[in-house]
Write a protein that holds these residues in place. Structure first.
Motif, PDB file in Angstrom:
ATOM      1  N   CYS A  13      10.608   8.800   5.809  1.00 57.31           N
ATOM      2  CA  CYS A  13       8.780   7.880   6.338  1.00 57.31           C
ATOM      3  C   CYS A  13       7.552   8.663   5.610  1.00 57.31           C
ATOM      4  CB  CYS A  13       8.367   8.864   7.733  1.00 57.31           C
ATOM      5  SG  CYS A  13       9.945   8.364   8.207  1.00 57.31           S
ATOM      6  N   SER A  14       7.907   9.275   4.324  1.00 55.87           N
ATOM      7  CA  SER A  14       7.257   9.679   3.222  1.00 55.87           C
ATOM      8  C   SER A  14       7.570   9.336   2.080  1.00 55.87           C
ATOM      9  CB  SER A  14       5.867  10.589   3.205  1.00 55.87           C
ATOM     10  OG  SER A  14       6.914  11.621   2.853  1.00 55.87           O
ATOM     11  N   THR A  42       1.772  11.675   7.472  1.00 52.96           N
ATOM     12  CA  THR A  42       2.865  10.583   8.619  1.00 52.96           C
ATOM     13  C   THR A  42       3.362  11.116   9.689  1.00 52.96           C
ATOM     14  OG1 THR A  42       3.740   8.226   9.234  1.00 52.96           O
ATOM     15  CG2 THR A  42       4.109   9.860   7.415  1.00 52.96           C
ATOM     16  N   ALA A  44       5.467   9.430  11.514  1.00 56.89           N
ATOM     17  CA  ALA A  44       6.464   8.436  11.516  1.00 56.89           C
ATOM     18  C   ALA A  44       7.476   8.784  11.986  1.00 56.89           C
ATOM     19  CB  ALA A  44       6.098   7.596  11.537  1.00 56.89           C
ATOM     20  N   ARG A 130       7.400   1.976   4.248  1.00 56.79           N
ATOM     21  CA  ARG A 130       5.989   3.599   5.147  1.00 56.79           C
ATOM     22  C   ARG A 130       4.971   3.514   4.037  1.00 56.79           C
ATOM     23  NH1 ARG A 130      10.510   5.462   8.608  1.00 56.79           N
ATOM     24  NH2 ARG A 130      12.606   3.651   8.076  1.00 56.79           N
TER      25      ARG A 130
END
Ligand code: AMP
Ligand code: MN
Ligand code: MN
Ligand code: MN
Length: 281
Positions: A13-14, A42, A44, A130
């Motif tokens: 997600c990162s 984030t 997420a 992302r």
């Protein structure tokens, strides 16, 4: 029983390379009892990680590593044990992600001037929609043969003062700490040795950080040496800051760095988990 903590980790997600599910499964396999997922800017991945953590039976602390600009320097503030759905936090992170996207295009424009084409598209493809990190640009530059590895890509293209470097305009320190507090979380200065601050500037940072409500500092970091850990243990005790422990895990590619395999906190430090809500403490 003594619990094993790892309070600084990344996923796809990162700029990590494991999915949230794979990260949690690996943490469990390596004996981690309490894992914080702290992707850059984030949250997420938290929901997926939470589901996986419940399945394997470990505690997942929702977190995020917030990019901050302080005195013309980028600092990272780790947020631990946050209520993810808090509006100021999500609004703040959304603004950072917007800056990230603009910056990514700007990095690409600057590299283009050096006759390196198409890095935005390549990095975006690696990031799969992302957040876009310099890590993705580093991987793109390696894949295109401009650098031997990510470290070289940072050294020649992406690091401060290099052709693809875009100065940061991240969150202010009070803003980031404010979002974390509004989300019921604890603000922690990530990998403090990384900033190479002299003692006067470090003193100023810690003073401002505490004044706006920051409570912790990473004493044990996967990116610090044993002597750096020791130095920040002493500083944490002297400054009355809670001590955190995190590998800063980005994936199995760095074979020398594993989840949960961190030295114990030196005596005298107050562990940050003493401040956590009951479940993880
Ligand atoms: P960004 O937040 O997009 O500016 O990217 C920062 C990320 O790049 C950090 O979180 C690290 O994962 C990675 N990074 C920073 N410096 C280096 C370096 N010298 N070599 C390899 N990776 C780096
Ligand atoms: Mn990173
Ligand atoms: Mn960091
Ligand atoms: Mn990190």
């Amino acid at each position: 029983m003594k619990r094993r903590y790892d309070l600084h980790t990344h996923t796809t997600c990162s700029d990590g390379t494991l999915t949230p599910t794979a990260l949690v499964e690996r943490a469990h396999a390596h004996g981690v009892d309490v894992l914080a997922l702290t992707d850059h800017d984030t949250t997420a991945g938290i929901a997926e990680a939470q589901t996986a953590a419940e399945r394997v039976g470990i505690t997942l602390l929702p977190g995020v590593e917030i990019s901050v600009t302080w005195q013309n320097q980028t600092l990272h503030i780790v947020a631990l044990d946050v209520d993810v759905d808090t509006v100021p936090l999500q609004d703040g992170l959304a603004a950072l992600c917007k800056f990230r996207d603009w910056r990514a295009r700007e990095i690409s424009r600057r590299l283009q001037k050096k006759h390196i084409a198409g890095t935005y598209e390549h990095a975006a493809d690696l990031a799969r929609g992302r957040i876009l990190s310099r890590t993705h640009f580093a991987r793109a530059l390696v894949a295109q043969g401009y650098a031997r590895d990510s470290a070289q890509a940072f050294k020649h293209y992406l690091g401060r003062g290099k052709p693809g470097h875009v100065p940061g305009a991240w969150a202010s320190l009070p803003a980031a700490v404010g979002w974390i507090r509004a989300a019921g979380g604890h603000a922690v200065i990530a990998h403090p040795a990384r900033y190479k601050l002299g003692s006067g500037k470090l003193q100023r940072l810690l003073g401002e950080f505490k004044e706006c409500g920051g409570v912790g500092i990473e004493v044990i970091s996967g990116s610090q040496s044993e002597s750096e850990n020791k130095r920040f243990a002493d500083i944490a005790v002297r400054q009355g800051l809670l001590a955190s422990v995190g590998s800063d895990y980005h994936g199995p590619e760095k074979r020398w760095l594993e989840l949960g395999r961190l030295p114990p906190l030196p005596a005298g430090c107050t562990p940050i988990w003493e401040a956590f809500r009951k479940k993880a403490a």
